[in-house]
Design a protein around this motif. Structure first.
Motif, PDB file in Angstrom:
ATOM      1  N   ASP A  59      -2.553  -8.995  13.664  1.00  0.00           N
ATOM      2  CA  ASP A  59      -1.203  -8.670  14.105  1.00  0.00           C
ATOM      3  C   ASP A  59      -0.622  -7.725  13.061  1.00  0.00           C
ATOM      4  OD1 ASP A  59      -1.345 -10.436  16.277  1.00  0.00           O
ATOM      5  OD2 ASP A  59      -0.509 -12.097  15.111  1.00  0.00           O
ATOM      6  N   VAL A  60      -0.018  -6.626  13.518  1.00  0.00           N
ATOM      7  CA  VAL A  60       0.536  -5.621  12.624  1.00  0.00           C
ATOM      8  C   VAL A  60       2.010  -5.420  12.952  1.00  0.00           C
ATOM      9  CG1 VAL A  60       0.384  -3.235  11.807  1.00  0.00           C
ATOM     10  CG2 VAL A  60      -1.695  -4.459  12.500  1.00  0.00           C
ATOM     11  N   PHE A  61       2.847  -5.465  11.922  1.00  0.00           N
ATOM     12  CA  PHE A  61       4.297  -5.280  12.071  1.00  0.00           C
ATOM     13  C   PHE A  61       4.745  -4.173  11.127  1.00  0.00           C
ATOM     14  CE2 PHE A  61       8.614  -6.514  10.486  1.00  0.00           C
ATOM     15  CZ  PHE A  61       9.318  -6.355  11.669  1.00  0.00           C
ATOM     16  N   CYS A  62       5.416  -3.162  11.665  1.00  0.00           N
ATOM     17  CA  CYS A  62       5.874  -2.020  10.871  1.00  0.00           C
ATOM     18  C   CYS A  62       7.383  -1.864  10.978  1.00  0.00           C
ATOM     19  CB  CYS A  62       5.236  -0.721  11.367  1.00  0.00           C
ATOM     20  SG  CYS A  62       3.450  -0.603  11.169  1.00  0.00           S
ATOM     21  N   VAL A  63       8.008  -1.514   9.847  1.00  0.00           N
ATOM     22  CA  VAL A  63       9.441  -1.197   9.799  1.00  0.00           C
ATOM     23  C   VAL A  63       9.595   0.155   9.116  1.00  0.00           C
ATOM     24  CG1 VAL A  63      11.742  -1.934   9.078  1.00  0.00           C
ATOM     25  CG2 VAL A  63       9.968  -3.650   9.513  1.00  0.00           C
ATOM     26  N   GLY A 257      27.559   8.295   0.112  1.00  0.00           N
ATOM     27  CA  GLY A 257      26.883   7.283   0.910  1.00  0.00           C
ATOM     28  C   GLY A 257      25.699   6.697   0.158  1.00  0.00           C
ATOM     29  N   GLY A 258      25.301   5.483   0.520  1.00  0.00           N
ATOM     30  CA  GLY A 258      24.170   4.815  -0.114  1.00  0.00           C
ATOM     31  C   GLY A 258      22.848   5.240   0.496  1.00  0.00           C
ATOM     32  N   ASP A 259      21.798   5.200  -0.299  1.00  0.00           N
ATOM     33  CA  ASP A 259      20.448   5.493   0.197  1.00  0.00           C
ATOM     34  C   ASP A 259      19.955   4.379   1.123  1.00  0.00           C
ATOM     35  OD1 ASP A 259      20.433   7.722  -1.451  1.00  0.00           O
ATOM     36  OD2 ASP A 259      19.261   6.742  -3.036  1.00  0.00           O
ATOM     37  N   GLY A 260      19.128   4.734   2.080  1.00  0.00           N
ATOM     38  CA  GLY A 260      18.486   3.729   2.915  1.00  0.00           C
ATOM     39  C   GLY A 260      17.397   2.995   2.154  1.00  0.00           C
ATOM     40  N   GLY A 261      17.076   1.785   2.591  1.00  0.00           N
ATOM     41  CA  GLY A 261      16.002   1.009   1.978  1.00  0.00           C
ATOM     42  C   GLY A 261      14.644   1.419   2.520  1.00  0.00           C
ATOM     43  N   SER A 262      13.631   1.344   1.694  1.00  0.00           N
ATOM     44  CA  SER A 262      12.272   1.658   2.141  1.00  0.00           C
ATOM     45  C   SER A 262      11.813   0.665   3.206  1.00  0.00           C
ATOM     46  CB  SER A 262      11.311   1.642   0.957  1.00  0.00           C
ATOM     47  OG  SER A 262      11.361   0.405   0.278  1.00  0.00           O
ATOM     48  N   GLY A 263      10.826   1.068   3.987  1.00  0.00           N
ATOM     49  CA  GLY A 263      10.290   0.203   5.030  1.00  0.00           C
ATOM     50  C   GLY A 263       9.216  -0.735   4.499  1.00  0.00           C
ATOM     51  N   ILE A 264       8.449  -1.295   5.421  1.00  0.00           N
ATOM     52  CA  ILE A 264       7.412  -2.262   5.052  1.00  0.00           C
ATOM     53  C   ILE A 264       6.382  -2.335   6.176  1.00  0.00           C
ATOM     54  CG2 ILE A 264       8.547  -4.285   6.079  1.00  0.00           C
ATOM     55  CD1 ILE A 264       7.667  -5.875   3.566  1.00  0.00           C
ATOM     56  N   VAL A 265       5.170  -2.717   5.829  1.00  0.00           N
ATOM     57  CA  VAL A 265       4.128  -3.047   6.808  1.00  0.00           C
ATOM     58  C   VAL A 265       3.627  -4.440   6.467  1.00  0.00           C
ATOM     59  CG1 VAL A 265       1.794  -2.519   7.622  1.00  0.00           C
ATOM     60  CG2 VAL A 265       3.432  -0.668   7.237  1.00  0.00           C
ATOM     61  N   VAL A 266       3.543  -5.289   7.488  1.00  0.00           N
ATOM     62  CA  VAL A 266       3.046  -6.652   7.314  1.00  0.00           C
ATOM     63  C   VAL A 266       1.904  -6.883   8.287  1.00  0.00           C
ATOM     64  CG1 VAL A 266       3.671  -9.107   7.207  1.00  0.00           C
ATOM     65  CG2 VAL A 266       5.432  -7.362   6.808  1.00  0.00           C
TER      66      VAL A 266
END
Length: 271
Positions: A59-63, A257-266
């Protein structure tokens, strides 16, 4: 680095995975269920993955990365999310890309925050959220769109769990001129499961000094708050959540404005 918490000759389904990865990651033991060892790997930075034993189905989850907040404008949208199942082979290299957060717009500029980068793994890609839009002309100021929408200028709250961002409010009490960004319309929890960790909160919208010095709240799942005082920048989205950055204050001496947060892969053993 090689992880191998199992024993030679034991069924791989009853072991923690054996793999190498060139970036940063976190290996999680989810316990044994029905004789199967459950596990997850959270990939925190980009790198190359090689499984050194048979895994079969994952199972792969990406943000994707969160969008940056605008100076004097809306909050950035959270990164989009995607969940798939894939079959993988051992001793094959897989590139994993973690989307970067979009840059928050600096004070004194009249442009949107930058969009976040896409996260990619095993042929699937989750796009980054859009940056918040600048408050110009007193109309049409939007929070960024994304997994969850950013809050609109005028103190709109960031969206969460796939919802759109909240509309901002003018000093006359109007909200239609300052809509929040659209969310993806489906939940942003890990693997799309109701009990999964929440990601991709939208950033809170900035505000105008004649109305209120406090911006909107960031959405649950890593969204950054809009500025919380007359001298404060929008807050950044949280790292590895895909959260959007908060919007900055509009005033004669505004804030960024603030920077966006990095994503992730699980990834995890298929369930």
């Amino acid at each position: 680095m090689i992880f191998n918490l199992g024993n030679t000759g034991i069924n791989p389904a009853k072991q923690m995975p054996k793999f190498t990865y060139t970036g940063r990651y976190k290996l999680i033991n989810d316990g044994i269920q029905n004789g199967v060892q459950n596990w997850r790997i959270k990939f925190l930075t980009s790198g190359t993955l090689v499984f050194q034993q048979v895994v079969d189905t994952l199972d792969v989850f990406c943000v994707g990365g969160g969008g940056g907040g605008a100076a004097a404008g809306g909050g950035g949208g959270g990164g989009y999310t995607r969940t798939i199942k894939v079959c993988v082979s051992e001793n094959v290299s897989f590139q994993i890309t973690i989307g970067s957060g979009g840059a928050g717009r600096q004070t004194g500029t009249s442009k949107a925050g930058s969009s976040g980068g896409a996260s990619k793994a095993f042929g699937v890609s989750a796009a980054g959220g859009s940056g918040g839009l600048y408050q110009g002309g007193m109309i049409g100021t939007y929070g960024g769109k994304g997994g969850s929408g950013g809050g609109g200028f005028g103190g709109g709250n960031g969206g969460y769990n796939g919802k759109s961002g909240g509309n901002g409010t003018t000093n006359e009490g109007r909200t239609q001129d300052y809509p929040g960004g659209n969310g993806q319309g489906k939940n942003t929890r890990e693997f799309g499961e109701a009990s999964g960790t929440l990601y991709a909160g939208g950033g809170g919208g900035g505000n105008y000094s004649e109305w209120d010095y406090v911006g909107g709240s960031g959405g649950a799942g890593g969204g950054g708050d809009g500025h919380q005082s007359r001298t404060e920048n929008g807050h950044p989205g949280q790292t590895n959540t895909g959260g959007g950055g908060g919007g900055g204050l509009k005033a004669s001496t505004g804030t960024s404005g603030g920077d966006g947060g990095s994503g992730i892969v699980v990834v995890r053993n298929a369930r």
